[in-house]
Write an enzyme that holds these catalytic residues in place. Structure first.
Site, PDB file in Angstrom:
ATOM      1  N   CYS A   2       0.838  -1.191   0.000  1.00  0.00           N
ATOM      2  CA  CYS A   2       0.000   0.000   0.000  1.00  0.00           C
ATOM      3  C   CYS A   2       0.875   1.243   0.000  1.00  0.00           C
ATOM      4  O   CYS A   2       2.082   1.183  -0.181  1.00  0.00           O
ATOM      5  CB  CYS A   2      -0.892   0.017   1.240  1.00  0.00           C
ATOM      6  N   GLY A  79       3.078  -2.717   3.469  1.00  0.00           N
ATOM      7  CA  GLY A  79       4.021  -3.826   3.493  1.00  0.00           C
ATOM      8  C   GLY A  79       3.379  -5.152   3.810  1.00  0.00           C
ATOM      9  O   GLY A  79       2.165  -5.336   3.646  1.00  0.00           O
TER      10      GLY A  79
END
Length: 627
Positions: A2, A79
């Site tokens: 993201c 992540g």
């Protein structure tokens, strides 16, 4: 995978906060095209914006920013936590009362924070990540970044507002952003072709160092807070060298294969299609081999080829893919395909990066994204296992060079500097004035040695490579070079290049060799298990040769390069001339035009290749034009 951004302000009552957050999120839509969200606490003046690329937990249970069940914590996370299911198991065994809303690693983190605290959770997590966490009870913001710096995180005060996020363009979308250029960082760009942490191209913004977290409370000022390490590369290296691996060669190869396989297994966890980059070299071939061994289906592999045979390694990748029986996809590109990307680089890279392999990296990422959402890569092998040529030959060159007294070498360098030498001899001449082996390497790793004389009103900033306080105690010059390569070049060039190129295509990349357990084992291995008989990556090669024939791998290392020097004399000449004309350089006021124009004219003659020096200036100029 993201992207996120946010701000923390003393101006609690600003009514445009939701609009600002939405604008910040929109600048990084490429990092997360699947979902978006914002959260703002007006009373505390804190806000998060998030863009989501769904990898685990594809339902709305993975929506961010995410609030903990007890309403104490709010997180914006970028992540993957590869061991999050193991962490959940530990939580459940001790706290059966926990109620789970989904199976995302973000929710796992929130509960870990609630029961273990931030620092212990960071130490227990295996993954690549950056996040912002708001603790409502303590009125405290935490920013944190993974151990090796795979995921980016920028932060800094602009007036009374703290800005933070995954990319600088998101911070820039805030009205309080201060866009003053950091001339000292610009000099670093010319020296290294990237800007080392904690510096950035902007005066008021920093990169959060890898393996660190920082906590800020209401009314804290920049002088009041400083990042704290939870995993410190210097300490890790020193501890590993003090507690070396004591087994024989076979034991070392067995353990290394086991450790990398463990990392690969964890990183193959995804709820979306997954594959791998494959160049046919040692690192990527090892990762793909261990992926295929653990998979019941053909692994998807991707390679890019060039029509110019001198730069094409796709054939090697195809051989390895055929041997391992992967589902292989390759794309051959022309010079025009690559050149068409050059004008887009300032949009892809939020601060100037002058590593020309950014071009093929973007192309292979774009091609892979047509088939998968996640791709594993072999980055990190050179730094950890001694793969670069200068790790192997640098000490030998220095040991011969130092036999000549320094004053004699300095005279020779000044005398020969203006002569029409070959590029190879010119490179050797550059290291003649080196005062010691460390200075030898620093010069070797610099493009503009005197970049502070090229950038107006700049001074030299300390970085990992030239700050002895940051150096770990090592047993050899080779290990010292590998340590500085890991702590600076890999984090601030290689990982930045890959993250931005992949995320511009909404592709998540994962790097098994940078699992911290693999990194720590690599530093426990003695040097002769990494560099042996003048060849690097010995132990890693031995792992690979269990799966791929040695003859299929052994060949000179090329790297992911493009004919940049030729292009600057040909199809990119007009573009470059426009960016670095004497009038433009003088009027913009960042550079002294004379040294730049001098090497440009020298490059155009074809007698010397100054492309690496020129590329740093050109990347800044192209970036500046878009600001």
């Amino acid at each position: 995978m993201c992207g996120f951004s946010g701000f923390f302000s003393n101006q609690n009552s600003r009514t445009d906060a939701p609009l600002i957050l939405q604008r910040q999120a929109s600048t990084i839509e490429h990092r997360g095209p699947d979902d978006s969200g914002i959260w703002f606490d007006e009373q505390s003046g804190i806000g998060f914006a998030h863009r989501r690329l769904s990898i685990l937990e594809l339902s709305s249970a993975g929506h961010q920013p995410m609030i903990s069940n007890d309403n104490r914590y709010v997180i914006a996370f970028n992540g993957e936590i590869y061991n999050h299911l193991e962490l959940r198991g530990q939580l459940n065994s001790r706290n059966p009362e926990i109620v789970w809303n989904g199976h995302s690693d973000t929710e796992t983190l929130l509960n870990c924070f609630a029961y273990w605290g931030v620092e212990e959770t960071l130490k227990a997590s295996v993954g690549m990540f950056a996040f912002s966490l708001w603790d409502k009870k303590e009125q405290q913001l935490t920013l944190a970044r993974d151990r090796l710096g795979e995921k980016p995180l920028y932060w800094g005060w602009c007036g009374d507002t703290l800005l933070f996020g995954s990319e600088l363009k998101a911070l820039k979308a805030h009205p309080d952003f201060d866009s003053e250029i950091n001339r000292d960082a610009l000099a670093l760009l010319l020296r290294h072709n990237y800007i080392p942490a904690p510096h950035t191209i902007y005066q008021k913004i920093e990169k959060l160092p890898a393996g660190h977290f920082v906590q800020i409370k209401k009314n804290d000022r920049q002088l009041d807070v400083s990042p704290k390490p939870y995993w410190h590369l210097k300490s890790v290296i020193e501890n590993c060298i003090a507690n070396p691996f004591l087994g024989n060669d076979a034991d070392a190869v067995n353990l290394l294969e086991e450790r990398i396989s463990q990392a690969v297994e964890g990183q193959m966890l995804a709820d979306v299609p997954l594959g791998a980059f494959l160049s046919g070299g040692v690192d990527s071939s090892t990762i793909v081999a261990l992926m295929q061994r653990q998979s019941t289906q053909q692994v998807r592999t991707f390679a890019i080829g060039f029509e110019d045979a001198g730069y094409n390694e796709a054939g090697y990748a195809k051989e390895v893919a055929k041997h391992l029986n992967t589902e292989h996809t390759e794309l051959y590109v022309s010079a025009d395909d690559v050149l068409s990307l050059v004008p887009k680089l300032p949009e892809i890279y939020c601060e100037p990066l002058a590593d020309s392999s950014q071009l093929p990296t973007f192309l292979v990422s774009r091609m892979a994204r047509q088939h998968v959402t996640v791709a594993l890569s072999g980055d990190g092998g050179d730094e950890l296992f001694g793969g670069y040529n200068y790790y192997q030959f640098g000490p030998h060159i220095w040991n011969r060079l130092k036999l000549l007294p320094l004053p004699l070498r300095q005279i020779a360098e000044r005398t020969l500097r203006g002569l029409p030498l070959s590029d190879k001899l010119s490179k050797l001449l550059r290291v003649f004035p080196a005062k010691d082996q460390y200075n030898f390497y620093q010069i070797l790793m610099s493009h503009w040695n005197d970049s502070e004389l090229v950038v107006k009103d700049s001074r030299k900033l300390p970085t990992f490579i030239d700050d002895p306080a940051q150096w770990p105690e090592t047993d050899s010059f080779e290990e010292w070079m590998m340590a500085t390569g890991t702590g600076q070049y890999m984090t601030d060039d290689i990982l930045v290049k890959v993250d931005r190129a992949a995320m511009a295509n909404s592709l998540e990349t994962r790097v098994p060799l940078l699992d911290h357990r693999v990194v720590e084992l690599a530093w426990q291995l003695p040097l002769h298990m990494k560099i042996r008989k003048g060849v690097g990556k010995w132990a890693l090669r031995e792992v690979l040769y269990r799966h791929v024939p040695k003859a299929m791998i052994e060949r000179p290392k090329k790297g992911f390069s493009v004919p940049l020097g030729e292009w600057l004399r040909g199809p990119l000449r007009e573009w470059a001339e426009n960016l670095i004309s004497a009038h433009r350089l003088e009027s913009e006021g960042y550079f002294h035009p004379e040294p730049i124009r001098k090497i440009w004219q020298s490059h155009l003659t074809g007698k010397h290749d100054h492309s690496l020096k020129l590329w740093s200036v050109l990347m800044f100029q192209a970036w500046l034009e878009k600001q």
